[in-house]
Design a protein around this motif. Structure first.
Motif, PDB file in Angstrom:
ATOM      1  N   LEU A 165       8.504   9.292  52.487  1.00  0.00           N
ATOM      2  CA  LEU A 165       7.690   9.156  53.707  1.00  0.00           C
ATOM      3  C   LEU A 165       6.638   8.063  53.583  1.00  0.00           C
ATOM      4  CD1 LEU A 165       7.077  12.863  54.828  1.00  0.00           C
ATOM      5  CD2 LEU A 165       8.561  11.161  55.899  1.00  0.00           C
ATOM      6  N   VAL A 185       9.522   3.573  56.387  1.00  0.00           N
ATOM      7  CA  VAL A 185       9.269   4.835  57.088  1.00  0.00           C
ATOM      8  C   VAL A 185       7.909   4.789  57.788  1.00  0.00           C
ATOM      9  CG1 VAL A 185       8.995   7.333  56.855  1.00  0.00           C
ATOM     10  CG2 VAL A 185      10.732   6.149  55.512  1.00  0.00           C
ATOM     11  N   LEU A 223      14.701   3.428  61.376  1.00  0.00           N
ATOM     12  CA  LEU A 223      14.259   3.083  60.028  1.00  0.00           C
ATOM     13  C   LEU A 223      14.403   1.597  59.724  1.00  0.00           C
ATOM     14  CD1 LEU A 223      15.696   6.129  58.033  1.00  0.00           C
ATOM     15  CD2 LEU A 223      13.344   5.753  58.797  1.00  0.00           C
ATOM     16  N   LEU A 237      11.910  12.023  62.034  1.00  0.00           N
ATOM     17  CA  LEU A 237      11.750  11.222  60.819  1.00  0.00           C
ATOM     18  C   LEU A 237      11.537  12.111  59.594  1.00  0.00           C
ATOM     19  CD1 LEU A 237       9.491   8.316  62.137  1.00  0.00           C
ATOM     20  CD2 LEU A 237      11.814   8.101  61.238  1.00  0.00           C
ATOM     21  N   THR A 245      14.288  12.769  56.597  1.00  0.00           N
ATOM     22  CA  THR A 245      13.896  12.352  55.247  1.00  0.00           C
ATOM     23  C   THR A 245      14.126  13.487  54.255  1.00  0.00           C
ATOM     24  OG1 THR A 245      12.205  10.855  56.141  1.00  0.00           O
ATOM     25  CG2 THR A 245      12.001  11.466  53.827  1.00  0.00           C
TER      26      THR A 245
END
Length: 277
Positions: A16, A21, A135, A244, A248
């Protein structure tokens, strides 16, 4: 047939904090602002088909840009705006806009496929155009997103009241002497700009998840235009950031998770509204 099992990424917190990201998180804020500004009016003006169509109208611009070796976002934005101008100019009334939108959409889709067949690079580019890739957003794109947000805010402040009036009752607004056609053209260009910004995140096929679904959810919760706009921004941001984070943690496409979160929130609001009746 084999199925890929979801495996938990124990290093997801580290992931992250990577640059790509972090850029995606920043893009989420900027895209949410743009979607919130336009989404409410898309629902109010019953322009969901036009919003969906404009995403595809930008396809030949994107594939054409790939052919010429120029930034895809510029090509897509140019074609989307041109399409918005044509639809806005040809469709003075809602019924006329539907026909104009369908005609421009059909031609643009065919042209986009033609450009894609001319080059392997353009054909490959169609994958990211159709499904998006949050991304892969670059710093230059963030600058473009920021610029679009600023322009949208300025334009909305200038035309908010007449645009709202014409969106709620087009015939009365026209009778009152408001430039309904001109407002429609300006709004279509605004919508084209927002869609161009949102496409890199979820692609043209899933654009409803950011521009339409959060706005419809907000419209079910509140009738206040300003509250609906703010709520649309929040729902959109929750969908993008949540997508996101989850993608991840687990090996799932961010676009799929973003769309899923947005849809689940919409279904919850729809269920609550139905229970209250």
């Amino acid at each position: 047939m084999t199925f890929k099992l979801l495996t938990f990424n124990s290093q997801w917190m580290t992931t992250l904090h990577t640059d790509f990201v972090q850029r995606a998180f920043t893009a989420g804020i900027l895209i949410s602002i743009a979607a919130g500004i336009v989404g409410y009016f898309v629902i109010t003006r019953k322009s969901t088909f036009a919003a969906h169509a404009l995403a595809h109208i930008g396809l030949p611009g994107a594939t054409g840009a790939a052919l010429l070796g120029i930034p895809v976002l510029w090509g897509m934005g140019l074609f989307s705006v041109i399409g918005a101008l044509i639809i806005g100019a040809l469709g003075k009334k809602a019924s006329e806009r539907e026909v104009a939108t369908g005609t421009v959409l059909a031609f643009s889709t065919g042209l986009g496929l033609y450009f894609a067949n001319m080059s392997a690079g353009a054909s490959k580019q169609m994958q990211s155009i159709l499904f998006g890739s949050v991304l892969t957003i670059t710093s230059d794109q963030l600058v473009i997103f920021t610029t679009v947000d600023i322009v949208l805010c300025v334009v909305l402040l200038a035309i908010f009241r007449p645009l709202l009036f014409s969106s709620l009752d087009e015939e009365v607004a026209r009778a009152k002497g408001l430039p309904v056609t001109a407002l429609g053209v300006v709004f279509m260009v605004m919508m084209a700009s927002v869609i161009t910004v949102a496409v890199p995140t979820v692609g043209t096929l899933l654009i409803f998840a950011l521009v339409i679904t959060p706005a419809d959810t907000a419209a079910m919760v509140t009738r206040s235009p300003l509250r609906a706009i703010v709520m649309t921004m929040i729902i959109c941001l929750v969908s993008i950031w949540g997508g996101l984070i989850i993608s991840t943690m687990f090996p799932m496409p961010p676009s799929f998770v973003i769309v899923t979160i947005s849809t689940v929130i919409w279904l919850i609001a729809k269920s609550i509204k139905a229970l209250k009746k």
